[in-house]
Design a protein around this motif. Structure first.
Motif, PDB file in Angstrom:
ATOM      1  N   GLY A  41       1.243  -1.126  -0.137  1.00  0.00           N
ATOM      2  CA  GLY A  41      -0.128  -0.788   0.162  1.00  0.00           C
ATOM      3  C   GLY A  41       1.341   1.351  -0.013  1.00  0.00           C
ATOM      4  O   GLY A  41       1.706   1.139   0.548  1.00  0.00           O
ATOM      5  N   LYS A  42      -0.237   1.852  -0.212  1.00  0.00           N
ATOM      6  CA  LYS A  42       0.709   3.595  -0.176  1.00  0.00           C
ATOM      7  C   LYS A  42       0.976   4.268   1.072  1.00  0.00           C
ATOM      8  O   LYS A  42       0.360   4.118   2.109  1.00  0.00           O
ATOM      9  CB  LYS A  42      -0.460   4.484  -1.237  1.00  0.00           C
ATOM     10  N   SER A  43       2.369   5.039   0.797  1.00  0.00           N
ATOM     11  CA  SER A  43       1.910   5.396   2.293  1.00  0.00           C
ATOM     12  C   SER A  43       1.411   6.767   2.271  1.00  0.00           C
ATOM     13  O   SER A  43       1.443   7.794   1.410  1.00  0.00           O
ATOM     14  CB  SER A  43       4.202   6.192   2.293  1.00  0.00           C
ATOM     15  N   LEU A  44       0.845   6.931   3.362  1.00  0.00           N
ATOM     16  CA  LEU A  44       0.032   8.279   3.215  1.00  0.00           C
ATOM     17  C   LEU A  44       0.982   9.457   4.212  1.00  0.00           C
ATOM     18  O   LEU A  44      -0.113  10.085   4.700  1.00  0.00           O
ATOM     19  CB  LEU A  44      -1.169   8.231   4.644  1.00  0.00           C
ATOM     20  N   GLY A  45       2.003   9.671   4.828  1.00  0.00           N
ATOM     21  CA  GLY A  45       2.778  10.323   5.404  1.00  0.00           C
ATOM     22  C   GLY A  45       3.574   9.902   6.851  1.00  0.00           C
ATOM     23  O   GLY A  45       3.258   8.999   7.242  1.00  0.00           O
ATOM     24  N   ALA A  46       4.013  10.577   7.328  1.00  0.00           N
ATOM     25  CA  ALA A  46       4.822  10.405   8.796  1.00  0.00           C
ATOM     26  C   ALA A  46       2.672  10.674   9.632  1.00  0.00           C
ATOM     27  O   ALA A  46       2.747  11.389   9.516  1.00  0.00           O
ATOM     28  CB  ALA A  46       5.813  11.343   8.779  1.00  0.00           C
ATOM     29  N   PRO A  47       4.140  10.186  11.020  1.00  0.00           N
ATOM     30  CA  PRO A  47       2.131  10.320  12.171  1.00  0.00           C
ATOM     31  C   PRO A  47       2.155  11.624  12.113  1.00  0.00           C
ATOM     32  O   PRO A  47       1.147  11.632  12.745  1.00  0.00           O
ATOM     33  CB  PRO A  47       2.700   8.961  13.278  1.00  0.00           C
ATOM     34  N   ALA A  52       6.498  11.537   3.780  1.00  0.00           N
ATOM     35  CA  ALA A  52       7.025   9.650   4.626  1.00  0.00           C
ATOM     36  C   ALA A  52       8.093   9.900   3.602  1.00  0.00           C
ATOM     37  O   ALA A  52       8.030  10.205   2.573  1.00  0.00           O
ATOM     38  CB  ALA A  52       6.149   8.849   4.929  1.00  0.00           C
ATOM     39  N   VAL A  57       4.979   0.725   0.004  1.00  0.00           N
ATOM     40  CA  VAL A  57       5.673  -0.466   1.413  1.00  0.00           C
ATOM     41  C   VAL A  57       4.941  -1.208   0.499  1.00  0.00           C
ATOM     42  O   VAL A  57       3.648  -2.093   0.096  1.00  0.00           O
ATOM     43  CB  VAL A  57       5.865  -0.143   2.420  1.00  0.00           C
TER      44      VAL A  57
ATOM     45  N   LYS B   3      -1.487   0.656   8.626  1.00  0.00           N
ATOM     46  CA  LYS B   3      -0.132   0.681   9.598  1.00  0.00           C
ATOM     47  C   LYS B   3       1.021   1.472   9.892  1.00  0.00           C
ATOM     48  O   LYS B   3       1.147   2.300   9.272  1.00  0.00           O
ATOM     49  CB  LYS B   3       0.705  -1.103   8.658  1.00  0.00           C
ATOM     50  N   LEU B   4       1.515   1.530  11.438  1.00  0.00           N
ATOM     51  CA  LEU B   4       2.239   1.997  10.912  1.00  0.00           C
ATOM     52  C   LEU B   4       3.401   1.405  11.540  1.00  0.00           C
ATOM     53  O   LEU B   4       3.243   0.634  12.298  1.00  0.00           O
ATOM     54  CB  LEU B   4       1.960   2.761  12.893  1.00  0.00           C
ATOM     55  N   VAL B  96       2.925   5.684   8.024  1.00  0.00           N
ATOM     56  CA  VAL B  96       1.546   5.413   7.538  1.00  0.00           C
ATOM     57  C   VAL B  96       1.756   4.858   6.880  1.00  0.00           C
ATOM     58  O   VAL B  96       1.794   5.263   5.791  1.00  0.00           O
ATOM     59  CB  VAL B  96       0.373   6.530   8.331  1.00  0.00           C
ATOM     60  N   THR B  97       0.766   3.558   5.954  1.00  0.00           N
ATOM     61  CA  THR B  97       0.860   3.266   5.218  1.00  0.00           C
ATOM     62  C   THR B  97      -0.519   2.609   5.416  1.00  0.00           C
ATOM     63  O   THR B  97      -1.021   2.438   6.194  1.00  0.00           O
ATOM     64  CB  THR B  97       1.483   1.904   4.626  1.00  0.00           C
TER      65      THR B  97
END
Lengths: 99, 99
Positions: A41-47, A52, A57, B3-4, B96-97
């Protein structure tokens, strides 16, 4: 269980990456023998909302390290690895973890 | 599911990291609310036998991004995050993904 972690850097053309990954690369990965789980899946960014360090990933799980090595050495594993150069224009980082 | 991903750089003292992670950090992570899956393990190296860029990897799965954000903002999530400075001497990369 062991997992092959595949971390993709930001590609030159994100839309082309997405299309190629879903339409061509996923079917190649799914042919790899002894693969017990495939999550991607695609990264959504840092928490904290920042960017990211990776764009996408994938995780390929196998029962143990020997099975993973055999799977990557199989024709299907080699085909999936050879396909990386067709779309992973942002680079790719791979390593194996125990989980 | 989201997921983190938590990627730990090589610590100054690997043995101390391992002991602290298993004995202190894992119990803190397991207290985080709404956590649906927690996988963690040591890197075994690159698939070609080279060195991996990270020492240890953890994944914390949640149903969706909103639940993840709420979980990290909870007292238990804050306690786990604050604990990182006690053992992550090789640095930590988090993102996060979607999976």
């Amino acid at each position: 269980m062991v997992k092959l972690m595949v971390l993709y850097g930001k590609p030159e053309d994100a839309s082309a990456f997405d299309t190629y990954y879903a339409g061509t690369h996923v079917p190649l990965v799914e042919k790899i023998p002894q693969l017990t789980r495939f999550e991607h899946g695609k990264s959504l960014g840092a928490p904290d909302g920042g960017e990211a360090p990776y764009y996408y990933v994938a995780e390929l799980a196998f029962d143990d390290a020997e099975t993973l090595q055999a799977a990557l050495a199989s024709p299907e594993g080699q085909a999936a690895a050879a396909d990386l150069e067709n779309f992973a224009s942002g680079g790719v980082t791979m390593f194996v973890t125990r989980a």
